[in-house]
Design a protein around this motif. Structure first.
Motif, short mmCIF file in Angstrom:
data_model
loop_
_atom_site.label_atom_id
_atom_site.label_comp_id
_atom_site.label_asym_id
_atom_site.label_seq_id
_atom_site.Cartn_x
_atom_site.Cartn_y
_atom_site.Cartn_z
N ARG A 99 -54.99 -5.03 4.37
CA ARG A 99 -54.10 -5.17 3.22
C ARG A 99 -52.67 -4.80 3.61
N PRO A 100 -51.86 -5.80 3.94
CA PRO A 100 -50.47 -5.51 4.31
C PRO A 100 -49.70 -4.97 3.11
N ALA A 101 -48.64 -4.24 3.39
CA ALA A 101 -47.79 -3.71 2.33
C ALA A 101 -47.23 -4.85 1.50
N ASP A 102 -46.95 -4.56 0.24
CA ASP A 102 -46.48 -5.59 -0.68
C ASP A 102 -45.20 -6.25 -0.19
N TYR A 103 -44.30 -5.48 0.41
CA TYR A 103 -43.04 -6.08 0.87
C TYR A 103 -43.26 -7.04 2.04
N GLU A 104 -44.26 -6.76 2.89
CA GLU A 104 -44.56 -7.69 3.99
C GLU A 104 -45.16 -8.99 3.45
N SER A 105 -46.05 -8.85 2.47
CA SER A 105 -46.62 -10.05 1.84
C SER A 105 -45.52 -10.88 1.20
N GLY A 106 -44.59 -10.20 0.52
CA GLY A 106 -43.50 -10.90 -0.13
C GLY A 106 -42.63 -11.65 0.85
N LEU A 107 -42.35 -11.05 2.00
CA LEU A 107 -41.54 -11.70 3.02
C LEU A 107 -42.25 -12.92 3.58
#
Length: 232
Positions: free
Chosen positions: A63-71
């Motif tokens: 589960r990657p961090a939300d900011y990494e998913s967003g990028l």
């Protein structure tokens, strides 16, 4: 010759069918149709063959961090791709950019370079702004900084996004990933009440992200990926 090889040859024939030489074009088109009939290749098969999957390492196993998913999602949208995440039990997970080959390569390159830059700025923000905070507070503020950074990069990316993704990409996704589940990112700040300092961290991220430049890439461009990014 198997079907995969036949599709490759058909695509070459179809490219030759656009030749200014009428005899060469007609011969190539005829050969393409013969091969399509022989191997049961449809127009959809030809379209789907244009789509490639380009991979990039993630920062987390599952589960990657939300900011990494967003990028990752922002870069996929900016360059007309779909984005997938494949978890791993033993090593880093994997992001997969799905699209026409050049577009997917550019999206992956942009994501990789910008994620590296974001992580560097995250560390700098912690050192300069969060040095004396508890670990949990450092993580919260740094995540908010990253969220603001990604949000501004996403706003920039939307300005250069194509009007729509290609029909071939839609057909590919329906065929290969019709049952894929939506990724649930890891938002470590969900449900929290934020202080004025937390909001300031988010604004600092937005200001830093606003300085990131993404240059427009035409669909199917041969422009080197390095020429499509700029950051201050």
């Amino acid at each position: 010759m198997d079907k995969k090889s036949a599709i490759s040859k058909i695509r070459k024939c179809l490219a030759l069918s656009k030749s200014a030489n009428e005899h060469e074009a007609a011969t190539a088109l005829k050969q393409a149709r013969v091969l399509m009939n022989k191997f049961g290749v449809t127009d959809s098969d030809i379209q789907i063959a244009e789509i490639k999957e380009i991979h990039a390492k993630a920062s987390a196993k599952r589960r990657p961090a939300d900011y990494e998913s967003g990028l990752a999602m922002a870069m996929a949208e900016a360059f007309g791709c779909e984005i997938l995440f494949f978890p791993s039990r033993t090593s880093q997970g994997q992001w997969t950019f799905v699209g026409e080959e050049v577009s997917a390569e550019i999206a992956k390159y942009a994501f990789t370079v910008l994620l590296r830059q974001l992580k560097s700025q995250r560390l700098r923000f912690i050192e300069e702004q969060c040095r004396y905070l508890r670990r949990a507070s450092k993580t919260r503020r740094a995540d908010l900084f990253c969220d603001g950074w990604v949000r501004m990069v996403y706003q920039t990316a939307k300005q250069i996004a194509p009007e729509r993704k290609s029909d071939a990409l839609g057909a590919y996704m329906r065929k290969q990933y019709s049952d894929i589940e939506e990724l649930a990112g890891r938002d470590r700040n969900e449900g929290r009440d934020f202080s004025s300092q937390d909001h300031a961290a988010y604004r600092a991220g937005r200001e830093a992200g606003e300085r990131v430049k993404l240059h427009h890439a035409m669909h199917g461009t041969s422009t080197p990926p390095q020429a499509l990014l700029g950051a201050n």
